[in-house]
Design an enzyme around this catalytic site. Sequence first.
Site, short mmCIF file in Angstrom:
data_model
loop_
_atom_site.label_atom_id
_atom_site.label_comp_id
_atom_site.label_asym_id
_atom_site.label_seq_id
_atom_site.Cartn_x
_atom_site.Cartn_y
_atom_site.Cartn_z
N HIS A 177 49.55 15.99 -47.17
CA HIS A 177 50.67 16.56 -47.93
C HIS A 177 51.52 15.48 -48.56
O HIS A 177 51.36 14.29 -48.28
CB HIS A 177 51.51 17.48 -47.03
CG HIS A 177 52.22 16.79 -45.91
ND1 HIS A 177 53.37 16.05 -46.07
CD2 HIS A 177 51.93 16.74 -44.58
CE1 HIS A 177 53.77 15.59 -44.91
NE2 HIS A 177 52.91 15.98 -43.97
N CYS A 197 49.90 14.54 -39.39
CA CYS A 197 49.56 14.83 -40.78
C CYS A 197 49.38 13.52 -41.55
O CYS A 197 49.88 12.48 -41.17
CB CYS A 197 50.63 15.68 -41.44
SG CYS A 197 50.62 17.39 -40.90
#
Length: 197
Positions: free
Chosen positions: A156, A172
């Site tokens: 992301h 992440c």
Amino acid sequence: MTRLRSVTAVALSILLALSIVAPVSAARVYNSFTNTWEEPSAVATRNKGGSPIRRETVDYSGNYRPGTIVIETSERRLYLVLEDGKALRYGVGVGRDGFRWAGTHRITRKAEWPGWTPPPAMRKRVPDLPAYMPGGPANPLGARALYIGSTLYRIHGTSEPWTIGQAVSSGCIRLTNDDVTDLYERVRVGATVVVKH
């Protein structure tokens, strides 16, 4: 008496102006690097200059099909495999100690300006996190997200470019908003993602 009315009118005007401006200026941005909420002006100051690691096309000798994403967490780099022994290399932020992982999955979903629901374990670690955050510039997922298999992890964006090249996340993989937007346009749902230590 007239003077008192004038002062009261000015004071009410100031209060009214502050009540209109306050919700905008009160919006704070979550900094996962420090696990704190910050004023947007502090983030904007640090955002100048974009990623400290320039996106570039490089020679690549890995044995992967074009369209595969290979994340080398120890290098803090993401490679999008291209044709003819080339790859597009991006700088990334990766999981901090205790949050690194490895494996092979597929991209199962893509989203623009995604909303964010922090997992229960993260909310336990950082109690002042909201239960849900709508998408937008203050959202920690940034401009785009590519969801990795059935994991809780995503590739992301971030509005914290100073974290690129660092081990800062809860697992992440983060890129600058510019880089994740570029990657998002190039990658299809179903693409293979290989995460290596």
